[in-house]
Design a protein around this motif. Structure first.
Motif, short mmCIF file in Angstrom:
data_model
loop_
_atom_site.label_atom_id
_atom_site.label_comp_id
_atom_site.label_asym_id
_atom_site.label_seq_id
_atom_site.Cartn_x
_atom_site.Cartn_y
_atom_site.Cartn_z
N ASN A 1 62.42 17.75 13.30
CA ASN A 1 62.85 16.76 12.69
C ASN A 1 62.21 15.14 12.30
O ASN A 1 63.06 14.55 12.23
N ALA B 1 61.06 19.48 6.79
CA ALA B 1 62.53 20.53 6.63
C ALA B 1 62.80 20.87 5.51
O ALA B 1 62.70 21.58 5.13
N SER C 1 62.29 29.19 13.89
CA SER C 1 62.43 29.51 15.39
C SER C 1 62.43 28.00 15.81
O SER C 1 63.05 28.55 17.06
N VAL C 2 61.75 27.16 15.23
CA VAL C 2 62.38 25.95 16.53
C VAL C 2 62.59 24.84 15.07
O VAL C 2 62.60 24.90 13.85
N GLN C 3 63.38 23.74 16.01
CA GLN C 3 64.09 23.01 14.83
C GLN C 3 63.09 21.52 14.73
O GLN C 3 61.96 21.23 14.90
#
Length: 104
Positions: free
Chosen positions: A6, A11, A2-4
């Motif tokens: 960075n 990731a 739901s979020v990026q």
């Protein structure tokens, strides 16, 4: 997610967990990576097998710190169900060298 995220190493870690891909997961880690769960040091291979891969672990990221190294996650697996957890990562040379997880 739901979020990026960075940080590319973090990731990749989350993506490997969510794919259930052991090879990709271990490729995100340094050879000497370590971890802790709720403040206790754990054997990384044994813990990840039990808590992630054999239990279909999945991470839904709810929040990420500005540096990208601390996540608040709804973590779900077939053993414990869903729980709100915090994951903190140490990244070295583009790979995760340590992660700490626990109840948030």
């Amino acid at each position: 997610m739901s979020v990026q995220l960075n940080d590319p190493a973090v990731a990749a870690f989350v993506a490997a967990v969510n794919a259930g891909d052991k090879d990709a997961f271990f490729a995100t880690l340094t050879d000497d990576a370590t971890m802790s769960d709720d403040g206790s040091e754990r054997d990384l291979a044994a813990w990840t097998e039990k808590e992630i891969f054999s239990a279909a672990g999945r991470m839904e990221v709810d929040r990420v710190s500005p540096d990208g190294h601390t996540l608040e996650v709804t973590y779900t697996n077939s053993t414990w169900g869903a729980m709100h957890t915090r994951w903190t990562f140490t990244v070295r040379d583009g790979k995760v060298s340590r992660f700490e997880t626990g109840q948030a």
